[in-house]
Design an enzyme around this catalytic site. Structure first.
Site, PDB file in Angstrom:
ATOM      1  N   TRP A 138      26.421 -30.866 -17.405  1.00  0.00           N
ATOM      2  CA  TRP A 138      27.646 -30.642 -18.172  1.00  0.00           C
ATOM      3  C   TRP A 138      27.403 -29.556 -19.222  1.00  0.00           C
ATOM      4  O   TRP A 138      26.362 -29.526 -19.885  1.00  0.00           O
ATOM      5  CB  TRP A 138      28.066 -31.949 -18.858  1.00  0.00           C
ATOM      6  CG  TRP A 138      29.195 -31.827 -19.822  1.00  0.00           C
ATOM      7  CD1 TRP A 138      30.424 -31.295 -19.586  1.00  0.00           C
ATOM      8  CD2 TRP A 138      29.198 -32.270 -21.188  1.00  0.00           C
ATOM      9  NE1 TRP A 138      31.206 -31.389 -20.712  1.00  0.00           N
ATOM     10  CE2 TRP A 138      30.488 -31.981 -21.712  1.00  0.00           C
ATOM     11  CE3 TRP A 138      28.262 -32.892 -22.006  1.00  0.00           C
ATOM     12  CZ2 TRP A 138      30.838 -32.280 -23.030  1.00  0.00           C
ATOM     13  CZ3 TRP A 138      28.618 -33.197 -23.319  1.00  0.00           C
ATOM     14  CH2 TRP A 138      29.894 -32.889 -23.822  1.00  0.00           C
ATOM     15  N   GLN A 154      27.357 -21.904 -19.300  1.00  0.00           N
ATOM     16  CA  GLN A 154      26.495 -21.421 -20.378  1.00  0.00           C
ATOM     17  C   GLN A 154      25.266 -20.655 -19.883  1.00  0.00           C
ATOM     18  O   GLN A 154      24.793 -19.748 -20.563  1.00  0.00           O
ATOM     19  CB  GLN A 154      26.029 -22.594 -21.254  1.00  0.00           C
ATOM     20  CG  GLN A 154      27.083 -23.134 -22.188  1.00  0.00           C
ATOM     21  CD  GLN A 154      26.508 -24.180 -23.126  1.00  0.00           C
ATOM     22  OE1 GLN A 154      25.447 -24.737 -22.897  1.00  0.00           O
ATOM     23  NE2 GLN A 154      27.229 -24.463 -24.190  1.00  0.00           N
ATOM     24  N   TYR A 166      33.190 -30.063 -14.320  1.00  0.00           N
ATOM     25  CA  TYR A 166      32.254 -29.213 -15.047  1.00  0.00           C
ATOM     26  C   TYR A 166      32.346 -27.776 -14.533  1.00  0.00           C
ATOM     27  O   TYR A 166      32.127 -27.503 -13.347  1.00  0.00           O
ATOM     28  CB  TYR A 166      30.819 -29.719 -14.905  1.00  0.00           C
ATOM     29  CG  TYR A 166      30.564 -31.098 -15.480  1.00  0.00           C
ATOM     30  CD1 TYR A 166      31.466 -31.706 -16.361  1.00  0.00           C
ATOM     31  CD2 TYR A 166      29.418 -31.806 -15.141  1.00  0.00           C
ATOM     32  CE1 TYR A 166      31.226 -32.965 -16.883  1.00  0.00           C
ATOM     33  CE2 TYR A 166      29.161 -33.071 -15.665  1.00  0.00           C
ATOM     34  CZ  TYR A 166      30.072 -33.654 -16.532  1.00  0.00           C
ATOM     35  OH  TYR A 166      29.820 -34.913 -17.042  1.00  0.00           O
TER      36      TYR A 166
END
Length: 336
Positions: free
Chosen positions: A21, A27, A54
């Protein structure tokens, strides 16, 4: 690595599980994500947790690619359904039969597997009869696309109702996935006792409280650049509840306790949640492989009563314990 039974089932999972997640597909780049997964495998982690929501399904694809070629029988792969995916149409969220049946097929395709070991209701759907949801889950299990059923952030009352229906349908609801850490203990009063009674284990997320329990956030100082507290993609919202100078000051006082135990602050936080006998696994995430190596060292650690008491004394009243927070934070309608 320690391995623990999940609920009253025969399934064993690693005490530290790897979750993606807020990292995979958003990211960190795919090669770094793959390196983190490979490191998790190297450290003995066999349990991997993800969800279709996600990175709007991208995280499942990244995990599927990273695990490709591994012996499937040696892994426990978990995913979830509820939050909006795809173009966010009117049936692209929730726990209706339509959305569950379509979502499991999409998840299996992205994960490159014929089945998941655990399929979880990512929240409770107030707009779908629970009977419809549990019947759909039962059909997913009977079709061989999932072996067991779990839930995430359900109240004790919802757990009891879902478990009863699962029993009637002949399937096993064996897990609950709540937020749990030294700072966030809302499951202890109601969810944990109910789960112990029903034969349900906790697979806890955010054991390091979004990184706060590493001690990297200092009172009176700006958050470190690149930290989750500065991430406007979702991380900052989650960590904001802990960005209080009094709380951050108390967290700094955990450092001597960690030092005396021969642990890093992160290891102390993960080891703390694993002391709860109803916790089967703590989910860790990583943006660098070395973070996996550090956190895994919490497996098998026993914190004695004196250490646990010292932690409680330091944190005092900044700990959130109100069991009503589970319901208070739950969606009041199906998201779109």
């Amino acid at each position: 690595m320690d391995f623990r039974h999940l609920g009253n089932s025969g399934l064993k999972i690693s005490a530290i599980s790897y979750g993606n997640w807020l990292t995979h597909g958003s990211q960190v780049e795919a090669d770094v994500a793959t390196a983190c997964v490979r490191q998790a495998l190297e450290e003995g982690i066999t349990t991997f947790d993800t969800a279709d929501v996600y990175a709007n399904t991208a995280a499942e694809s990244v995990l599927g690619d990273a695990l490709a070629g591994e012996r499937r029988e040696s892994l426990e792969i978990f995913t979830k359904v509820y939050w909006p995916t795809g173009p966010r149409g009117h049936n692209d969220s929730g726990l209706s039969r339509k959305h569950i049946m379509e979502s499991i097929n999409g998840s299996l395709r992205r994960l490159q597997t014929d089945y998941v070991d655990l399929y979880q209701a990512h929240r409770y759907d107030v707009e779908t009869p629970l009977e419809e949801t549990m019947q759909a889950f039962a059909d997913v299990v009977r079709s061989g696309k999932a072996l067991y059923i779990g839930v995430s952030e359900w109240t004790a009352e919802q757990l009891r109702a879902g478990h009863a229906l699962a029993q009637d349908l002949g399937i096993q609801l064996i897990s609950s996935q709540p937020q749990y850490s030294m700072l966030w203990r809302v499951i202890e009063a109601e969810v944990v006792p109910t789960s112990e009674e029903l034969g349900i284990s906790q697979i806890v997320w955010s054991p390091i409280a979004q990184g706060v329990l590493t001690g990297k956030y200092k009172p009176g100082q700006p958050a470190p650049e690149g930290s989750r507290a500065t991430d406007d993609k979702g991380g900052a919202d989650m960590v904001s509840r802990f960005m209080d100078d009094d709380l951050l000051g108390r967290v700094q006082k955990l450092q001597p306790i960690a030092d005396d135990a021969g642990l890093s602050m992160a290891q102390l936080a993960v080891a703390w949640v694993l002391q709860n006998p109803n916790v089967a696994s703590a989910i860790i995430g990583a943006s660098r492989p070395e973070q996996v190596t550090d956190n895994v060292k919490a497996a098998g650690v026993t914190l004695d009563a004196e250490v646990l008491a010292s932690i409680d004394d330091v944190l005092g009243d900044v700990v959130v314990r109100d069991p009503a927070m589970t319901a208070r934070n739950a969606p009041k309608h199906r998201p779109s």
